[in-house]
Design a protein around this motif. Structure first.
Motif: not given
Length: 288
Positions: A240-262
């Motif tokens: 839920e935080l990813i979708k707010i904080v990393y809005k517009g990030t390409p789908e294939n990079l969301l896993k790395a973004a989630e890792n960074n957010l955690t």
């Protein structure tokens, strides 16, 4: 759009870049491997991935073009896109004796065998100096991306081989944000002029790029805190935080973004700024 990089390019009088021929979302144009020095024997920094014959072909081409051989091999960290080519180089490019292959040890220390070969690493430590004709490299312990990450200071050019601590394009992923920020601060204090990154093009304004990385992480942290503080008492899953904080990030990079957010949240938790709930599922909220 990533810049196009030649497979073999002389970047300065003492640095030749050989592209690892392994492009991808996380490796950009591919892993940058570097032949360093001005004499007939050069130090090779990083080796790309395993089983990429195009890379071995490019490395052979560079050695032939510049009439040089490999003195020894240094790897910036354990990830397979940096260590994976070692066995192929040992099998296909001979220098008359076994290569000395060096890196920093893992933390906590564990025995590492080089994939595909019964070879072991020679372990370096922070501050060690390696020399070849025309080049002096000083080891800089820069944990964060991995626990064994090293950058190398090329004294003659006041340049840094940054491995995956700093990339030529985009931002890097990391395992421990607290350590990573300390490493960036240390590199900033070095006042280097140039960065030869592990992926992407050469960075000509080193200090501005490092400051940009530090500012980006601080801004990201503030974004997370703002979302949690504006919704005081409400808790969020990391997605839920990813979708707010990393809005517009390409789908294939969301896993790395989630890792960074955690990892941002773990750092903030250590600092007492956020806390988590585990029931009914794992969620985060502000503690301020």
């Amino acid at each position: 759009m990533a810049s196009l990089l030649p497979r073999v390019e002389r970047l300065s009088s003492r640095v030749v870049r050989v592209l690892g021929c392994n492009p991808g979302p996380m490796t950009l144009q591919g892993t940058n491997t570097y032949l360093v020095g001005t004499g007939p024997r050069r130090i090779l920094i990083d080796t790309g991935e395993p089983a990429i014959p195009e890379y071995i072909g490019c490395l052979k081409q560079a050695l032939t073009t510049f009439n040089i051989s490999i003195q020894e091999i240094l790897v910036t960290h354990w990830h397979h896109d940096h260590t994976g080519g070692i066995a192929d180089i040992c099998r296909n490019i001979h220098n008359g004796s076994e290569y000395c292959i060096s890196k920093l040890p893992r933390t906590p220390h564990r025995e590492e065998i080089i994939e595909g070969e019964k070879l072991k690493y020679s372990y370096l430590k922070d501050g060690d100096v390696l020399k070849t004709e025309g080049a002096t490299l000083r080891v800089l312990y820069t944990p964060g991306h991995t626990d064994d990450h090293m950058a190398l200071h090329l004294v003659e050019e006041n340049a840094i081989f940054s491995g995956d601590c700093i990339l030529g394009e985009g931002t890097a992923v990391f395992e421990d944000l607290y350590d990573y920020m300390k490493s960036l601060e240390m590199l900033l204090q070095m006042q280097a002029d140039l960065i030869y990154p592990g992926h992407g093009p050469v960075i000509h304004d080193a200090r501005a790029k490092i400051q940009e990385y530090i500012s980006h992480r601080n801004a990201r942290e503030q974004q997370i805190l703002n979302v949690l503080q504006k919704n005081a008492g409400k808790s969020f899953t990391s997605m839920e935080l990813i979708k707010i904080v990393y809005k517009g990030t390409p789908e294939n990079l969301l896993k790395a973004a989630e890792n960074n957010l955690t990892l941002h949240l773990r750092k903030l938790e250590k600092e007492g700024k956020v806390l988590n709930e585990t029931s009914p599922n794992f969620r985060w909220k502000s503690s301020l």
